[in-house]
Each structure stands twice: as C-alpha cells, then as structure tokens.
Design a protein around this motif. Structure first.
Motif, PDB file in Angstrom:
ATOM      1  N   GLU A  84      58.180  20.624  70.909  1.00  0.00           N
ATOM      2  CA  GLU A  84      57.471  21.852  70.340  1.00  0.00           C
ATOM      3  C   GLU A  84      58.376  22.728  69.927  1.00  0.00           C
ATOM      4  O   GLU A  84      58.164  23.808  68.906  1.00  0.00           O
ATOM      5  N   ASN A  85      59.913  22.435  69.816  1.00  0.00           N
ATOM      6  CA  ASN A  85      60.712  23.372  69.090  1.00  0.00           C
ATOM      7  C   ASN A  85      61.492  22.586  68.115  1.00  0.00           C
ATOM      8  O   ASN A  85      62.758  22.917  67.894  1.00  0.00           O
ATOM      9  N   ALA A  86      60.861  21.484  67.463  1.00  0.00           N
ATOM     10  CA  ALA A  86      61.484  20.803  66.435  1.00  0.00           C
ATOM     11  C   ALA A  86      60.807  20.680  65.052  1.00  0.00           C
ATOM     12  O   ALA A  86      59.444  20.886  65.047  1.00  0.00           O
ATOM     13  N   MET A  87      61.549  20.420  64.155  1.00  0.00           N
ATOM     14  CA  MET A  87      60.996  20.251  62.812  1.00  0.00           C
ATOM     15  C   MET A  87      60.832  18.941  62.408  1.00  0.00           C
ATOM     16  O   MET A  87      62.121  18.220  62.444  1.00  0.00           O
ATOM     17  N   VAL A 104      64.558  17.590  63.663  1.00  0.00           N
ATOM     18  CA  VAL A 104      65.739  18.217  64.163  1.00  0.00           C
ATOM     19  C   VAL A 104      65.191  19.611  65.134  1.00  0.00           C
ATOM     20  O   VAL A 104      64.005  20.052  64.683  1.00  0.00           O
ATOM     21  N   GLY A 105      66.178  19.992  66.062  1.00  0.00           N
ATOM     22  CA  GLY A 105      65.634  21.101  66.837  1.00  0.00           C
ATOM     23  C   GLY A 105      65.819  22.399  66.223  1.00  0.00           C
ATOM     24  O   GLY A 105      66.843  22.629  65.416  1.00  0.00           O
ATOM     25  N   LEU A 106      65.143  23.588  66.565  1.00  0.00           N
ATOM     26  CA  LEU A 106      65.448  24.773  65.870  1.00  0.00           C
ATOM     27  C   LEU A 106      66.679  25.255  66.512  1.00  0.00           C
ATOM     28  O   LEU A 106      67.031  24.928  67.803  1.00  0.00           O
ATOM     29  N   ASP A 115      73.313  16.358  75.030  1.00  0.00           N
ATOM     30  CA  ASP A 115      72.485  15.197  75.569  1.00  0.00           C
ATOM     31  C   ASP A 115      71.359  15.039  75.020  1.00  0.00           C
ATOM     32  O   ASP A 115      70.376  14.141  75.378  1.00  0.00           O
ATOM     33  N   LEU A 116      70.846  15.589  73.859  1.00  0.00           N
ATOM     34  CA  LEU A 116      69.562  15.449  73.087  1.00  0.00           C
ATOM     35  C   LEU A 116      70.110  15.073  71.837  1.00  0.00           C
ATOM     36  O   LEU A 116      69.386  15.891  70.808  1.00  0.00           O
ATOM     37  N   GLN A 117      70.681  14.119  71.520  1.00  0.00           N
ATOM     38  CA  GLN A 117      71.368  13.800  70.327  1.00  0.00           C
ATOM     39  C   GLN A 117      71.135  12.446  70.137  1.00  0.00           C
ATOM     40  O   GLN A 117      71.823  11.602  70.498  1.00  0.00           O
ATOM     41  N   TYR A 151      68.331  16.640  68.270  1.00  0.00           N
ATOM     42  CA  TYR A 151      67.921  16.007  67.159  1.00  0.00           C
ATOM     43  C   TYR A 151      67.675  14.421  67.444  1.00  0.00           C
ATOM     44  O   TYR A 151      68.368  14.045  68.234  1.00  0.00           O
ATOM     45  N   VAL A 152      66.503  14.023  66.757  1.00  0.00           N
ATOM     46  CA  VAL A 152      66.214  12.598  66.891  1.00  0.00           C
ATOM     47  C   VAL A 152      66.011  12.275  65.436  1.00  0.00           C
ATOM     48  O   VAL A 152      65.076  12.634  64.787  1.00  0.00           O
ATOM     49  N   LEU A 153      67.036  11.465  64.802  1.00  0.00           N
ATOM     50  CA  LEU A 153      67.133  11.317  63.356  1.00  0.00           C
ATOM     51  C   LEU A 153      67.272   9.839  62.947  1.00  0.00           C
ATOM     52  O   LEU A 153      67.678   9.083  63.754  1.00  0.00           O
ATOM     53  N   TYR A 154      66.597   9.259  61.833  1.00  0.00           N
ATOM     54  CA  TYR A 154      66.615   8.051  61.489  1.00  0.00           C
ATOM     55  C   TYR A 154      67.239   8.086  60.081  1.00  0.00           C
ATOM     56  O   TYR A 154      66.648   8.784  59.230  1.00  0.00           O
TER      57      TYR A 154
END
Length: 266
Positions: A84-87, A104-106, A115-117, A151-154
């Motif tokens: 909900e707080n990510a782009m 990516v988080g705001l 812990d959320l990378q 972030y959750v990035l690929y």
C-alpha cells in the motif's frame, strides 16, 4: 501427486546431538524456514507454494501472472502495508541490456532495520554491496539517519555480465561492469523517489497494479501525517531517458566520473 515438488522435513537432526545444541527454539527455526520459502515465492511468481507447519497451512500461494496477483502475493508474504505504500517501477535500458522492475517503498514507509529489502538478479536473491550502495544513495536525501528503505526489486541482465559463483551460499555476486550496474540502479530509483513531493491536501498513489505500464498517480490512502503525490512521467518516456543515458554515459562508463562516492569508499 500434482505436477511440482513436495518437500517434507521431520525430526531434523534427531540423531545428531552435536548439531541439535546449536538449534534455537522451534519458533525461531521455523522463521528461518519460512524466510526461505518467502524468498522462493518472491523469485518465482509463476509457481504456486503451500507451506504447512504442525498440520496448519501458513501460506497458500497460487501462481501470480498479473500485477494485481503479484501484489497480493507480496502483501501476503511481507505485509499489506508495504504494498500500500510502494510504487511500481519498470525501467529498461536497451543500450546496456539492463532492466529493473519491482516495488520501492515510499520514504514515509522507512524501517528501523533492513528487514524488508529483497533484491533479485535474474531470479536469484542476492545481498550485494554494489546494489546496497546504489539504493542507499538513492534514498539518502529523503531518509533520516538510521532508517532503511523497503523494496522488492528485480534486475535482469545478460548472465555473462554477472558471476554468481563467488560465495558458497550464492547470495553474493560479482558484476563485470560494476559502475554500469551501480549507476543504473541509482538513476532509476533516484528518479522515481525524486518525483515524490509533499502536497498539502493530496493523498498518494500507491498501487502499482493501478499504474499498469505507467508510473502514474491516483488518490489513495494516506501514508502518515504527511500526504504525498507523485507526478510520475510516463514509463515509455522514463525508459527512453534512462535508455538514452545508458547509451551515452554507460557505454563510456570507463571515462564516466560520478560525483557520488564510489563503491570502494563504502
């Protein structure tokens, strides 16, 4: 048995007391196992996963093909608050063959610990100082000291440009073109973050599924006491700009002088 694999673990180390003494509590050890499943589920949206513990279903994830399904999986594995707080980001540089996509988080969704990378290279999760440096630099102007981005990035690139056999756990990699990767990640992420600005009375757009193929904005839920609006440029324009930069700066990266600290200065 349906198509796929079933892994069942029972009485691990039951007959090896020398190893059992190094185990923590059942809850702690299960958290480690759950983290392994999380990483696998985040790396392969096209595969369904079911995790059971003590006869209880912890996660039951169906294959996710659309953006909305992928975001539901992320929300289930990590937290609804993150998605909900990510782009949503999806940028390609044709000249260098690099692609970076994900969420990516705001800045308002920063964390007290990293812990959320989650960062994946060609489907493999990694912990790399080049990547960490680029993302830290991209967020440095919008995060307080001691806070960490989420972030959750690929990243997708030619397998010939990355060596995955530099560490036994395969969590570390070595990029052949370190500056190329560092600059691409920094520029892509920094541009998205830089477009976020405080706007009184406006609320942020967060859903990447609603954005579709464009980094667009729409009314959404307030992130915190301060609301944000992101005037994002269309994705095709962003891709063209980054691709152009990749063709000019990246193709001559040996002569490129960055005003950011080099990876060796971390």
């Amino acid at each position: 048995h349906p198509q796929g694999s079933t892994v069942e673990v029972r009485d691990l180390f039951f007959n090896t007391p020398a190893r059992r003494k190094f185990l923590k509590t059942e809850k702690t050890e299960f958290k480690h196992l759950e983290e392994v499943v999380k990483r696998m589920a985040l790396s392969r949206f096209d595969v369904g996963f079911t995790l059971r513990h003590n006869q209880k279903v912890i996660h039951q994830l169906r294959p996710a093909g659309t953006d909305a399904e992928q975001e539901r999986r992320i929300a289930s594995l990590l937290s609804p608050a993150f998605i909900e707080n990510a782009m949503k980001v999806d940028v390609s540089a044709e000249a260098s063959g690099l692609r970076l996509w994900g969420w990516v988080g705001l800045p308002t969704f920063s964390r007290s610990q990293a812990d959320l990378q989650y960062f994946f290279v060609n489907g493999r999760i990694i912990r790399d100082r080049v990547v960490a440096h680029a993302l830290r630099q991209a967020y440095q102007d919008v995060l307080y000291h001691g806070r960490h981005p989420a972030y959750v990035l690929y990243m997708e690139l030619d397998p010939k440009l990355v060596d995955v056999n530099v560490h036994p756990t395969k969590h570390e990699v070595r990029f052949r073109e370190t500056r190329l990767v560092d600059d691409f990640i920094f520029r892509t992420t920094h541009r998205v973050i830089a477009d976020i600005r405080p706007e009184q009375g406006l609320e942020p757009a967060i859903s990447g599924a609603a954005a579709g193929a464009m980094l667009s904005t729409a009314p959404g839920q307030a992130v915190s006491q301060q609301s944000f609006e992101q005037s994002r440029m269309p994705l095709h324009q962003l891709q063209r700009d980054v691709g152009s930069a990749a063709g000019s700066d990246f193709s001559t990266h040996n002569n490129y002088q960055s005003d950011r600290p080099t990876v060796g200065q971390i």
